[in-house]
Design a protein around this motif. Structure first.
Motif, short mmCIF file in Angstrom:
data_model
loop_
_atom_site.label_atom_id
_atom_site.label_comp_id
_atom_site.label_asym_id
_atom_site.label_seq_id
_atom_site.Cartn_x
_atom_site.Cartn_y
_atom_site.Cartn_z
N ALA A 54 -2.07 68.34 20.60
CA ALA A 54 -0.68 68.25 21.03
C ALA A 54 -0.60 67.82 22.49
CB ALA A 54 0.02 69.60 20.82
N VAL A 55 -1.44 68.45 23.33
CA VAL A 55 -1.42 68.10 24.76
C VAL A 55 -1.94 66.68 24.95
CG1 VAL A 55 -2.38 68.69 27.00
CG2 VAL A 55 -1.66 70.49 25.46
N ALA A 56 -3.01 66.32 24.23
CA ALA A 56 -3.55 64.96 24.35
C ALA A 56 -2.53 63.94 23.91
CB ALA A 56 -4.83 64.84 23.52
N LEU A 131 -14.47 72.94 20.05
CA LEU A 131 -14.30 71.49 19.89
C LEU A 131 -14.91 70.75 21.09
CD1 LEU A 131 -12.99 69.03 18.48
CD2 LEU A 131 -10.97 69.49 19.83
N GLY A 132 -14.67 71.28 22.29
CA GLY A 132 -15.24 70.66 23.48
C GLY A 132 -16.75 70.63 23.43
N LYS A 133 -17.34 71.74 22.95
CA LYS A 133 -18.80 71.77 22.85
C LYS A 133 -19.29 70.82 21.77
CE LYS A 133 -19.79 76.26 24.76
NZ LYS A 133 -19.88 77.69 24.48
N ALA A 134 -18.56 70.77 20.63
CA ALA A 134 -19.00 69.91 19.52
C ALA A 134 -18.92 68.44 19.92
CB ALA A 134 -18.15 70.18 18.29
N LEU A 135 -17.96 68.11 20.79
CA LEU A 135 -17.79 66.69 21.15
C LEU A 135 -18.98 66.15 21.92
CD1 LEU A 135 -14.12 66.04 22.28
CD2 LEU A 135 -15.38 64.88 20.52
N VAL A 136 -19.66 67.00 22.68
CA VAL A 136 -20.78 66.50 23.49
C VAL A 136 -22.13 67.02 22.99
CG1 VAL A 136 -19.47 66.07 25.58
CG2 VAL A 136 -20.35 68.34 25.15
N PRO A 144 -19.77 59.30 18.27
CA PRO A 144 -18.39 58.78 18.25
C PRO A 144 -17.70 58.90 19.60
CG PRO A 144 -18.72 60.36 16.47
CD PRO A 144 -19.99 60.29 17.22
N PHE A 145 -17.98 59.99 20.31
CA PHE A 145 -17.37 60.20 21.62
C PHE A 145 -17.77 59.09 22.58
CE2 PHE A 145 -17.40 62.45 25.78
CZ PHE A 145 -16.08 62.79 25.82
N PHE B 63 -11.78 62.97 14.42
CA PHE B 63 -11.21 61.75 13.88
C PHE B 63 -9.89 61.41 14.57
CE2 PHE B 63 -9.40 59.27 10.24
CZ PHE B 63 -10.37 58.30 10.24
N ALA B 64 -9.06 62.45 14.77
CA ALA B 64 -7.77 62.23 15.45
C ALA B 64 -7.99 61.76 16.89
CB ALA B 64 -6.95 63.53 15.42
N ILE B 65 -8.99 62.33 17.57
CA ILE B 65 -9.26 61.91 18.96
C ILE B 65 -9.69 60.45 18.98
CG2 ILE B 65 -10.81 62.27 20.91
CD1 ILE B 65 -10.74 65.26 20.17
#
Lengths: 182, 102
Positions: A54-56, A131-136, A144-145, B63-65
């Motif tokens: 939502a914030v993004a 989520l932040g940890k999973a992204l990196v 993907p990031f 996926f949304a990001i």
């Protein structure tokens, strides 16, 4: 119960604003309709407990993309010239395609077995941190990031290169805006 | 709790309206606005499916990001193209830029 009312009001507002965005002749007003839709989407994300998204959504879509569209309108059109016809000649075909799409999507949603289902489990209160940890994380979503980062950098450089220069064609191609003024 | 189908309905409505806008509008910027509506419908679908079907995982949110990043890149390049086209031809109406028509 409050969530139902918020959902109903926001969805109604979103659909109306989307109609404004695609039908208004004035592009600035159409962009404001788009901004309302984007904001409603952020509200729905809060209802779906996707707080980070939502914030993004507010920061990226409303803060960057909508402003970019407004700048593009200011750079490409004369302000007093913004009242031409909204649709081109073959717009009836667009109605046909969109109507077919609507019928197909409604049919599919009506026959989707999980469409009236409830959520299987609550969202972890620490979800944004995870989520932040999973992204990196190397075994998570770091590829993907990084690809998204490279894509954004390439798009940035490409956009600057494309919009930087270029000469006007003087040849047989009509210069419509000058013709209207003359 | 609001059923998943309600979110899918809103998403489908936005997608159809956006598709109509992208196909029927004259101005190139307005076509881009229609595309943005379609992107948003896809985003809402991804998040709703994540919440209702797999809320413990990260696939839906990541996926949304990625959709957000792709939409931002697409809009930046698209608007740069329209500005370049406007400089060359003096118009940003999609149906007047018909140089390739015989």
């Amino acid at each position: 119960m409050v969530a139902y009312w918020i959902f109903a009001l926001v969805s109604l507002l979103m659909v109306l604003a989307a109609l404004v965005a695609v039908t208004n002749r004035n592009l600035v007003r159409a962009t404001m309709g788009l901004v309302l839709v984007l904001f409603g989407n952020a509200v729905l994300f809060v209802l779906l407990e996707a707080y980070f998204l939502a914030v993004a959504q507010v920061i990226i879509y409303i803060g960057a993309i909508a402003i970019l569209i407004v700048f593009a309108i200011m750079l490409t059109r004369h302000v007093g010239d913004a009242w031409g016809p909204a649709f081109h000649r073959a717009w009836a075909w667009a109605v046909v395609v969109a109507g077919g799409l609507a019928v197909g999507l409604l049919f599919w949603i009506a026959h989707w077995p999980a469409a009236d289902g409830k959520a299987k489990s609550p969202v972890d209160p620490q979800y944004t941190k995870l989520l932040g940890k999973a992204l990196v994380a190397p075994d998570g979503y770091v590829i993907p990031f990084e690809v998204a980062s490279a894509l954004l950098l390439a798009a940035l450089i490409g956009a600057i290169y494309v919009a930087w220069g270029g000469r006007r064609v003087k040849g047989p191609y009509p210069q419509r805006s000058e013709e209207k003024e003359a | 709790m609001i059923p998943l189908g309600a979110y899918l309905m809103v998403s489908a409505a936005l997608f159809v309206i956006g598709a109509f806008g992208a196909l029927a509008r004259k101005s190139a910027v307005a076509i881009l606005i229609g595309l943005e509506l379609m992107f948003n419908a896809a985003l809402l679908n991804a998040v709703a499916f994540w919440r209702y079907l797999h809320p413990q995982g990260f696939d839906g949110t990541v996926f949304a990001i990625v959709i957000l990043a792709v939409a931002a890149a697409e809009v930046a390049v698209g608007l740069a193209l329209f500005i370049a086209v406007y400089r060359r031809f003096g118009t940003a109406e999609a149906d007047e830029i018909a140089l390739l028509r015989g």
